[in-house]
Design an enzyme around this catalytic site. Structure first.
Site, PDB file in Angstrom:
ATOM      1  N   CYS A  74      37.875  32.646  45.983  1.00  0.00           N
ATOM      2  CA  CYS A  74      37.797  34.030  46.468  1.00  0.00           C
ATOM      3  C   CYS A  74      38.346  34.159  47.894  1.00  0.00           C
ATOM      4  O   CYS A  74      37.808  33.574  48.841  1.00  0.00           O
ATOM      5  CB  CYS A  74      36.336  34.462  46.438  1.00  0.00           C
ATOM      6  SG  CYS A  74      36.070  36.146  46.969  1.00  0.00           S
ATOM      7  N   CYS A 190      44.141  38.203  46.764  1.00  0.00           N
ATOM      8  CA  CYS A 190      42.861  38.430  46.081  1.00  0.00           C
ATOM      9  C   CYS A 190      43.011  37.790  44.706  1.00  0.00           C
ATOM     10  O   CYS A 190      44.051  37.936  44.059  1.00  0.00           O
ATOM     11  CB  CYS A 190      42.571  39.922  45.956  1.00  0.00           C
ATOM     12  SG  CYS A 190      41.230  40.283  44.802  1.00  0.00           S
TER      13      CYS A 190
HETATM   14  N1  DGL Z   1      37.599  37.585  44.401  1.00  0.00           N
HETATM   15  C1  DGL Z   1      37.831  38.476  45.505  1.00  0.00           C
HETATM   16  C2  DGL Z   1      38.984  37.997  46.390  1.00  0.00           C
HETATM   17  O1  DGL Z   1      39.729  37.086  46.046  1.00  0.00           O
HETATM   18  C3  DGL Z   1      38.115  39.885  45.077  1.00  0.00           C
HETATM   19  C4  DGL Z   1      37.069  40.587  44.277  1.00  0.00           C
HETATM   20  C5  DGL Z   1      35.876  41.080  45.068  1.00  0.00           C
HETATM   21  O2  DGL Z   1      36.016  42.030  45.848  1.00  0.00           O
HETATM   22  O3  DGL Z   1      34.826  40.515  44.862  1.00  0.00           O
HETATM   23  O4  DGL Z   1      39.155  38.529  47.460  1.00  0.00           O
END
Ligand code: DGL
Length: 287
Positions: A74, A190
């Site tokens: 993430c 993301c």
């Molecule tokens: N997994 C998050 C990222 O890579 C995006 C999704 C979220 O906002 O939880 O930033």
């Protein structure tokens, strides 16, 4: 520690793309995937909230699965709570190495890439953290970065996949902004955005589309070799094995994941776990 699993976590299913790359790059390893779906979207939470989620995810991976390495898929977690990873990793005996999405691609932009102007699509929290531009500055990378906060795009993908009208409308707006800035390449900052990589590429044919997952898998391989933590047993498999865990909504996770382009073959029903941290638990240590 070498036979232990590698932990990978994300706020939801976006990390499956990173996992897919890791499973092909490191076929002899076993992975524990944790999607913190109870708290998704991280990208629209406060710094304190994301820090707490990261602590809980790490604690669960360390204590329940005794992972030898952590891949934080993430971008939001890695950007907002970079100091939490550094602290928690260093507190283990031995220290647990971790791979984040930001560092490997920024190093590549500094050393190998030839772009003078790059765009970053990311969550509002990642953009607000300035993690990408700060790291590029620290590395003295000769590249201009234009950041773009992409609102609730991740949630739209997590809930409905990439083929909805709502998703198409958001993508047209965001790519239009970056095209007007004349960027030469776009970082998908993301984990959810690679699921709509083809749509982004079609909307921005003039730009290269850069997926941090590619660089993360290579970095994980390098780190395992450097720390002598690679599994010494050859399994003879083409792709690594994995167990899936989520903190809520397992059916939605499973059904949406199966419709996604990555991981379809290896996807299994996830197990729901509660990862709320118990402050009195002693740090885990492995001999
Ligand atoms: N997994 C998050 C990222 O890579 C995006 C999704 C979220 O906002 O939880 O930033």
């Amino acid at each position: 520690m070498a036979p232990h699993p590698i932990g990978i976590f994300d706020s939801g299913l976006g990390g499956l793309r990173v996992l897919d790359r890791l499973m092909h790059t490191l076929p002899d390893e076993h992975f524990v995937y944790l999607g913190d779906t109870l708290h998704m979207p991280y990208g629209q939470k406060t710094q304190a909230e994301v820090e707490q989620y990261v602590e809980d995810c790490l604690h669960w991976l360390f204590t329940v699965h005794q992972v030898k390495m952590v891949v934080v898929a993430c971008n939001t977690a890695a950007s907002v709570a970079a100091h939490v990873f550094e602290r928690e990793s260093a507190q283990r005996q031995p220290a647990v190495p971790f791979v984040d999405p930001v560092t490997p691609i920024c190093r590549w932009l500094k050393t190998d890439a030839r772009y003078s102007h790059v765009g970053l699509m990311a969550t509002p929290a990642t953009v607000a953290s300035h993690r990408y531009p700060k790291l590029l500055t620290d590395l003295q990378a000769d590249v201009r970065l234009t950041q773009l906060a992409c609102g609730n795009l991740a949630t739209v993908i997590e809930e409905g996949g990439g083929n909805t009208a709502a998703c198409a409308e958001l993508l047209a707006g965001f790519t239009g902004i970056l095209s007007a800035q004349q960027v030469e390449a776009v970082i998908l900052g993301c984990t959810h955005y690679p699921y709509v990589m083809d749509q982004i590429a079609a909307l921005m044919p003039e730009a290269e589309i850069l997926d941090p997952a590619v660089f993360m898998a290579l970095e994980a391989k390098r780190l395992l070799a450097e720390t002598a933590l690679a599994n010494p047993q050859s399994t003879g498999r083409d792709v690594a094995s994995v167990d899936y865990f989520v903190t809520a909504a397992p059916d939605q996770f499973y059904e949406t994941s199966r419709r996604m382009p990555f991981q379809a073959l290896a996807m299994k029903q996830p197990t729901v776990v509660s990862i709320a941290r118990t402050p009195s638990v002693e740090p885990f240590s492995v001999q």
